[in-house]
Structure formats: structure tokens, C-alpha cells
Design a protein around this motif. Structure first.
Motif, PDB file in Angstrom:
ATOM      1  N   TYR A 143       0.835  -1.100   0.026  1.00 10.18           N
ATOM      2  CA  TYR A 143       0.147  -0.022  -0.049  1.00 10.18           C
ATOM      3  C   TYR A 143       0.865   1.367   0.047  1.00 10.18           C
ATOM      4  N   CYS A 144       2.053   1.051   0.026  1.00 11.70           N
ATOM      5  CA  CYS A 144       3.076   2.374  -0.070  1.00 11.70           C
ATOM      6  C   CYS A 144       3.117   2.740  -1.698  1.00 11.70           C
ATOM      7  N   SER A 145       2.680   4.053  -1.764  1.00 13.02           N
ATOM      8  CA  SER A 145       2.741   4.820  -3.180  1.00 13.02           C
ATOM      9  C   SER A 145       4.216   5.228  -3.542  1.00 13.02           C
ATOM     10  N   LEU A 198       0.013   4.353   4.211  1.00 13.70           N
ATOM     11  CA  LEU A 198       0.675   3.944   5.516  1.00 13.70           C
ATOM     12  C   LEU A 198       1.068   5.268   6.542  1.00 13.70           C
ATOM     13  N   GLY A 199       0.981   6.498   5.999  1.00 13.18           N
ATOM     14  CA  GLY A 199       1.421   7.310   7.072  1.00 13.18           C
ATOM     15  C   GLY A 199       2.577   7.596   7.351  1.00 13.18           C
ATOM     16  N   LEU A 200       2.816   7.973   8.617  1.00  9.83           N
ATOM     17  CA  LEU A 200       4.054   8.181   9.395  1.00  9.83           C
ATOM     18  C   LEU A 200       4.831   6.731   9.570  1.00  9.83           C
ATOM     19  N   HIS A 201       4.155   5.825   9.530  1.00 16.53           N
ATOM     20  CA  HIS A 201       4.837   4.438   9.646  1.00 16.53           C
ATOM     21  C   HIS A 201       5.512   3.972   8.439  1.00 16.53           C
ATOM     22  N   CYS A 202       5.560   4.668   7.214  1.00 20.21           N
ATOM     23  CA  CYS A 202       5.772   3.850   5.969  1.00 20.21           C
ATOM     24  C   CYS A 202       7.438   4.123   5.877  1.00 20.21           C
ATOM     25  N   THR A 203       8.036   3.184   5.351  1.00 18.60           N
ATOM     26  CA  THR A 203       9.438   3.317   5.006  1.00 18.60           C
ATOM     27  C   THR A 203       9.789   4.096   3.974  1.00 18.60           C
ATOM     28  N   CYS A 204       8.699   4.695   3.046  1.00 22.00           N
ATOM     29  CA  CYS A 204       9.245   5.705   2.202  1.00 22.00           C
ATOM     30  C   CYS A 204       9.862   6.796   2.939  1.00 22.00           C
ATOM     31  N   LEU A 205       9.274   7.279   4.207  1.00 23.14           N
ATOM     32  CA  LEU A 205       9.646   8.340   4.813  1.00 23.14           C
ATOM     33  C   LEU A 205      11.182   8.349   5.073  1.00 23.14           C
ATOM     34  N   LYS A 206      11.732   7.188   4.958  1.00 26.42           N
ATOM     35  CA  LYS A 206      13.224   7.022   5.346  1.00 26.42           C
ATOM     36  C   LYS A 206      14.177   6.935   4.094  1.00 26.42           C
ATOM     37  N   GLN A 207      13.534   7.374   2.965  1.00 25.71           N
ATOM     38  CA  GLN A 207      14.123   7.695   1.770  1.00 25.71           C
ATOM     39  C   GLN A 207      14.202   8.861   1.376  1.00 25.71           C
ATOM     40  N   LYS A 208      15.153   9.194   0.813  1.00 18.90           N
ATOM     41  CA  LYS A 208      15.676  10.462   0.190  1.00 18.90           C
ATOM     42  C   LYS A 208      16.250  10.575  -1.345  1.00 18.90           C
ATOM     43  N   SER A 257       1.333  11.384  -0.017  1.00 15.82           N
ATOM     44  CA  SER A 257      -0.006  10.658  -0.437  1.00 15.82           C
ATOM     45  C   SER A 257      -0.103   9.034   0.191  1.00 15.82           C
ATOM     46  N   CYS A 258       0.974   8.613   0.909  1.00 18.16           N
ATOM     47  CA  CYS A 258       1.130   7.246   1.429  1.00 18.16           C
ATOM     48  C   CYS A 258       0.098   6.642   2.510  1.00 18.16           C
TER      49      CYS A 258
END
Length: 165
Positions: A132-134, A142-152, A139-140
Motif C-alpha cells: 500500500y506504499c505509493s 501507511l502514513g508516518l509508519h511507512c518506510t518511504c519516509l526513510k528514503q531521500k 499520499s502514502c
């Protein structure tokens, strides 16, 4: 014995029926014995899997999203119990759902139930994994719990993504 009875009394009355329905939703026909496939056969199966998705997972397993109580009506332990049973049932269909381990139990429950509305083609071998990660932090689901937040973005300003583990 009293502890088990107390636990059963505190459980949502629908949970035992729901767990029974999930057990009944296991894939009963076993895919044929896996044999070594040629590269062309593998590509053909991947193509078929992507193109011919006419029916939802719920159509195949017999469950509907409406069969499941909203997460706000269940206790955490009930959502964990249902989610665990649901994941096992998904594996019988060669499906799994990737969700971060840090996701709150209510979000895990809700997203697993949403897989019933996803169109699939059951595979004879291999695994289809839902995510479910976009990859878009704005717009993810998974919100604040998503691993996409750890990417740059990479240092050079290009469009590559660096994943920090």
C-alpha cells in the motif's frame, strides 16, 4: 479455565464466526505440482497475471469487506487474532501483504481487509505481494509508519532513491 471463559466473554460475539469464515476461505484446490518452467512460460504467466485481472480476491475466497466489523468496534487482541488468521488464509492463495512492522494493529487490520477488493489472478506457483506504499510521502496510506519516509533523493539531484536501512 475461568480465565479462558472470561476471555471468551470479553470477545466481540462475531469474532468466532469470522474466524470460521476465514478458515473456510482457504484455497481448497491445490495448484498442480510445480514443475520447472521455461523462461517463456514464466513471462507468459507474469503477463497473464497483470492483464487478465477481472475478479477481486474476495470473489475467489468468498469473503467480502462488509463481513468484517470496523476496527473501531474491536479490541486490539481481536484485530491481531483476525489479522493473523487472514494472513494465513492469504498464503493459501499464494498472496501476502507487505506492511511495516511498526504499523498500528488497527491499520494492519483495515489494510488486510482492503485486499479483498484488489483484483487478482490466483497463481499456481510463486507469491503475489500487495503493498500500500505509493512511494510518495504526501499520499502514502501507511502514513508516518511507512518506510518511504526513510528514503531521500540522491545527493546529485537525480531521480534515484537511496534507501537507508
Amino acid at each position: 479455565m475461568e480465565v479462558k471463559n472470561e476471555l471468551a466473554l470479553s470477545m466481540h460475539p462475531y469474532i468466532p464466526y469470522l474466524l470460521h469464515d476465514i478458515t473456510a476461505a482457504y484455497r481448497t484446490e491445490k495448484p498442480c505440482q510445480e514443475r520447472e518452467k521455461s523462461f517463456a512460460e514464466i513471462l507468459e504467466e507474469i503477463s497473464r497475471m497483470k492483464e487478465d485481472r477481472k475478479y477481486t480476491f474476495g470473489y475467489f475466497c468468498g469473503l467480502k469487506k462488509e463481513d468484517f466489523p470496523p476496527s473501531d468496534q474491536l479490541l486490539k487482541k481481536e484485530m491481531k487474532m483476525v489479522s493473523s488468521a487472514f494472513k494465513k488464509m492469504m498464503r493459501s492463495w499464494n498472496l501476502q501483504c507487505w506492511l511495516p512492522k511498526t504499523l498500528p494493529v488497527n491499520l494492519v487490520y483495515d489494510l488486510l481487509i482492503r485486499t479483498l477488493e484488489r483484483k487478482i489472478n490466483p497463481l499456481e506457483s510463486g507469491i503475489v505481494q500487495f503493498s500500500y506504499c505509493s512511494m510518495n510521502t504526501a499520499s502514502c496510506l501507511l502514513g508516518l509508519h511507512c518506510t518511504c519516509l526513510k528514503q531521500k533523493a540522491s545527493e546529485g539531484g537525480g531521480s534515484f532513491i537511496e534507501i537507508k536501512l
